[in-house]
Design an enzyme around this catalytic site. Structure first.
Site, PDB file in Angstrom:
ATOM      1  N   MET A 191      21.920 -29.216  28.243  1.00 27.83           N
ATOM      2  CA  MET A 191      22.472 -30.456  28.752  1.00 27.83           C
ATOM      3  C   MET A 191      23.848 -30.307  29.401  1.00 27.83           C
ATOM      4  O   MET A 191      24.641 -31.250  29.423  1.00 27.83           O
ATOM      5  CB  MET A 191      22.542 -31.490  27.621  1.00 27.83           C
ATOM      6  N   HIS A 222      12.953 -30.333  34.697  1.00 31.65           N
ATOM      7  CA  HIS A 222      13.505 -31.690  34.645  1.00 31.65           C
ATOM      8  C   HIS A 222      12.356 -32.693  34.541  1.00 31.65           C
ATOM      9  O   HIS A 222      11.372 -32.584  35.285  1.00 31.65           O
ATOM     10  CB  HIS A 222      14.335 -31.958  35.909  1.00 31.65           C
ATOM     11  N   LEU A 244      25.928 -28.941  32.995  1.00 30.97           N
ATOM     12  CA  LEU A 244      25.854 -28.432  34.361  1.00 30.97           C
ATOM     13  C   LEU A 244      26.301 -26.976  34.368  1.00 30.97           C
ATOM     14  O   LEU A 244      27.308 -26.623  33.757  1.00 30.97           O
ATOM     15  CB  LEU A 244      26.772 -29.240  35.285  1.00 30.97           C
ATOM     16  N   GLY A 267      14.242 -28.095  21.291  1.00 28.67           N
ATOM     17  CA  GLY A 267      13.719 -26.826  21.782  1.00 28.67           C
ATOM     18  C   GLY A 267      12.207 -26.732  21.869  1.00 28.67           C
ATOM     19  O   GLY A 267      11.648 -25.645  21.729  1.00 28.67           O
TER      20      GLY A 267
END
EC number: 2.1.2.2
Length: 201
Positions: free
Chosen positions: A95, A114, A97, A17
Site C-alpha cells: 500500500m 490492482h 507508492l 497476503g
C-alpha cells in the site's frame, strides 16, 4: 539471479497476503518458474508475515516512520533485494507508492495488481469506488509500475460482472478469485519470457 532456469523474485505486501499465498502456491507446484527470495512488508503486524513464515519465505519488515525518508527505507530494501539476487518485484497488496530509489534499481521489473479495470478507479479502495459508482463491469488489472498512482503500462486485465444484488463484500470475493488466477498466470508468462531472453542473449 537465475536458478536452474528460474527467476528470483520478491513479493511486497502490506495486509493479509491472499495474493502472496496464491503466487507461492503456484511457485510450489512449478506453475510459476521462480524462487521467492524475499517478502517485503511495511506492516510488521500484518498477517502476510505469518503466511510467509509458514511458506518458508524470508521476510524483511519495516516501519516507514522509523526512517528519515522514503529514499532511506527504499535504499535498505534495494540492498536486501540485491543481496538476495532478486530479478523481479511483484506487488501483492503493497500500500505504498514506489519511489525513485526502487524504480531506478528495478525499472521495468516491478509489477502490480490492482482491483479495477484501470484507468478506472485508481488508488485506494478501488472495489469500494466501483461498487459506489454502480458500474456494471468491475475487474482486475496487472500493470508495470511507474512514478504514478496505478498509471504504468497495462499487461493484462480481466473483467468481473456486477450482479444486480451485489454487495461490497460479494464483489470483493469475486475480484479476489480473479486476482488469484490472473496474477500467477501473468507472472508465469513474464518470467518464462524473461528466462528465454536470458538464454538467447
Amino acid at each position: 539471479m537465475k536458478k536452474e532456469g528460474k527467476s528470483c523474485i520478491a513479493l511486497f505486501a502490506s495486509g493479509s497476503g491472499s495474493n502472496v499465498q496464491a503466487i507461492a502456491e503456484a511457485v510450489q507446484t512449478g506453475e510459476i518458474p521462480a524462487h521467492i527470495a524475499l517478502l517485503v512488508c511495511d506492516q510488521p503486524d500484518a498477517y502476510v508475515i505469518k503466511r510467509a513464515e509458514q511458506l518458508n519465505i524470508p521476510v524483511f519488515s519495516f516501519r516507514a516512520k522509523e526512517y528519515a525518508s522514503k529514499a532511506e527505507f527504499e535504499q535498505e530494501i534495494v540492498h536486501r533485494l540485491r543481496e538476495a539476487g532478486v530479478d523481479f518485484i511483484f506487488l501483492a497488496g503493497y500500500m505504498r507508492l514506489i519511489g525513485e530509489t526502487l524504480l531506478h534499481a528495478y525499472r521495468g521489473k516491478i509489477v502490480n495488481i490492482h482491483p479495477s479495470l484501470l484507468p478506472a478507479f485508481p488508488g485506494k479502495d478501488a472495489i469500494g469506488q466501483a461498487f459506489n459508482a454502480q458500474v456494471k463491469i468491475a475487474g482486475v488489472t496487472v500493470h508495470f509500475v511507474d512514478e504514478g498512482m496505478d498509471t504504468g503500462p497495462i499487461i493484462d486485465q480481466e473483467s468481473v460482472r456486477m450482479a444486480e444484488d451485489e454487495t461490497r463484500e460479494s464483489l470483493q470475493r469475486k475480484i479476489q478469485e480473479v486476482e488469484h488466477e490472473l496474477y500467477p498466470r501473468v507472472i508465469k508468462k513474464l518470467l518464462t519470457e524473461a528466462v528465454m531472453e536470458g538464454i538467447t542473449e
